[in-house]
Design a protein around this motif. Sequence first.
Motif, mmCIF file in Angstrom:
data_model
loop_
_atom_site.group_PDB
_atom_site.id
_atom_site.type_symbol
_atom_site.label_atom_id
_atom_site.label_comp_id
_atom_site.label_asym_id
_atom_site.label_seq_id
_atom_site.Cartn_x
_atom_site.Cartn_y
_atom_site.Cartn_z
ATOM 1 N N CYS A 180 1.211 -17.503 -12.242
ATOM 2 C CA CYS A 180 2.271 -16.627 -11.730
ATOM 3 C C CYS A 180 1.807 -15.972 -10.428
ATOM 4 C CB CYS A 180 2.612 -15.549 -12.754
ATOM 5 S SG CYS A 180 3.560 -16.204 -14.135
ATOM 6 N N ILE A 181 2.670 -16.031 -9.426
ATOM 7 C CA ILE A 181 2.248 -15.500 -8.115
ATOM 8 C C ILE A 181 2.259 -13.977 -8.095
ATOM 9 C CG2 ILE A 181 2.972 -17.590 -6.918
ATOM 10 C CD1 ILE A 181 5.419 -16.094 -5.858
ATOM 11 N N GLN A 182 2.959 -13.338 -9.034
ATOM 12 C CA GLN A 182 2.937 -11.865 -9.158
ATOM 13 C C GLN A 182 3.158 -11.186 -7.798
ATOM 14 O OE1 GLN A 182 3.071 -9.987 -11.825
ATOM 15 N NE2 GLN A 182 3.003 -11.689 -13.275
ATOM 16 N N SER A 183 2.220 -10.325 -7.366
ATOM 17 C CA SER A 183 2.484 -9.563 -6.140
ATOM 18 C C SER A 183 2.463 -10.390 -4.872
ATOM 19 C CB SER A 183 1.480 -8.412 -6.008
ATOM 20 O OG SER A 183 1.866 -7.363 -6.853
ATOM 21 N N ALA A 185 -3.483 -11.136 4.250
ATOM 22 C CA ALA A 185 -3.626 -11.694 2.896
ATOM 23 C C ALA A 185 -2.762 -10.912 1.933
ATOM 24 C CB ALA A 185 -5.083 -11.653 2.445
ATOM 25 N N LYS A 186 -2.465 -11.554 0.778
ATOM 26 C CA LYS A 186 -1.727 -10.869 -0.291
ATOM 27 C C LYS A 186 -2.314 -11.309 -1.615
ATOM 28 C CE LYS A 186 0.832 -8.019 -2.075
ATOM 29 N NZ LYS A 186 -0.444 -7.745 -2.818
ATOM 30 N N SER A 187 -2.679 -10.304 -2.441
ATOM 31 C CA SER A 187 -3.260 -10.616 -3.749
ATOM 32 C C SER A 187 -2.203 -10.500 -4.847
ATOM 33 C CB SER A 187 -4.399 -9.641 -4.043
ATOM 34 O OG SER A 187 -3.884 -8.314 -4.062
ATOM 35 N N GLY A 188 -2.488 -11.119 -5.960
ATOM 36 C CA GLY A 188 -1.600 -11.064 -7.126
ATOM 37 C C GLY A 188 -2.405 -10.839 -8.388
ATOM 38 N N VAL A 189 -1.806 -10.169 -9.349
ATOM 39 C CA VAL A 189 -2.549 -9.702 -10.534
ATOM 40 C C VAL A 189 -2.874 -10.852 -11.490
ATOM 41 C CG1 VAL A 189 -0.646 -9.157 -12.134
ATOM 42 C CG2 VAL A 189 -2.664 -7.640 -12.003
ATOM 43 N N ALA A 190 -2.369 -12.051 -11.222
ATOM 44 C CA ALA A 190 -2.781 -13.225 -12.020
ATOM 45 C C ALA A 190 -4.017 -13.880 -11.423
ATOM 46 C CB ALA A 190 -1.637 -14.235 -12.118
#
Length: 321
Positions: free
Chosen positions: A74-77, A271-276
């Motif tokens: 899941c790409i989340q954030s 960059a962009k992080s995601g919680v998955a």
Amino acid sequence: VLNKALSSNLIIPDFQGFCGEIKKIYEDLKKVKGGKNADYIPQLSRVNPNYLGVSVCTVDGQRCSFGDTDIPFCIQSCSKALNYAINVAEHGPGFVHKFLGKEPSGVGFNQIGLDKNGLPHNPMINPGAISCCSVLKKDESLADRFDYATNEYKKMAGEEFIGFSNATFLSEKSEADRNFAIGYYLKEHNVFPENCSLFETLDLYFQLCSVEATADSASVISATLANGGVCPTTKEVCVTADSVRNTLSLMYSCGMYDYSGEWAFEVGLPAKSGVAGSIFIVVPGVMGICVWSPPLDELGNSYRGILFAKMLIKKFAFHQF
Ligand code: DON
């Protein structure tokens, strides 16, 4: 290097050599243990913490991948950056920034608060992302809004894998007291557009966080952002160059939450992080990268994803390929 690049017509002339170095970083990272899967969304806590994938796509379509790069997550954030890009391409920055700001918040991604103008600080944290979702095709049905956003994601991914985890959507929605609190707080402060349904907005936010990609397809999304909004593998214009410029600026200043300052100092890339456990990394004009490793550090960013980026910069910041 310039002569070599001009003669080779490739953005990275020695791409094989470059991939060899990425592989060495990947092999070193495989030995590293650290971090912990997100546990506030049950489905995320059950993902194999040993997964590690690194995928690269250059703006001229060269690819390399190492590890678990075809496993859906899941790409989340990471969806927050895409939703902002789509919104600005559709409505222009002037309209979108009536509903959210452009400043780093300096606090965690799910903290409740507004900036000095009474708006969420930026679209990369939950308050701003929920506000951004309230704008996304706001006059259409929830089904059409979801279809619109995911079709845009697919275009940016070069029609490579984009899926949806209904289980993650349902589990996230059932554990979302904090996000409902954020939503009510935004509603109380009249942040949303007129006639906005808070519950529909939150459903759209949870659904877009539950959209799945692989490191391979996500690297194409990142490369589309690196390429001014044009997908390098299909040559389709996905989002406007102006929208990409705004998006990369906010990914650079806000994309890693309250680690964003350290990230700008140590890595210096949008960059962009995601919680998955994914991090979408953009090297403007050169390439997009996705690194995916589920265990997170204490700030909610991928533990090995951060290490990958630091090792990447250490290896290439002054290297010429
Ligand atoms: O709203 C949430 O908490 C999640 N759906 C997204 C948070 C997230 O991805 C934070 N990233 N590190």
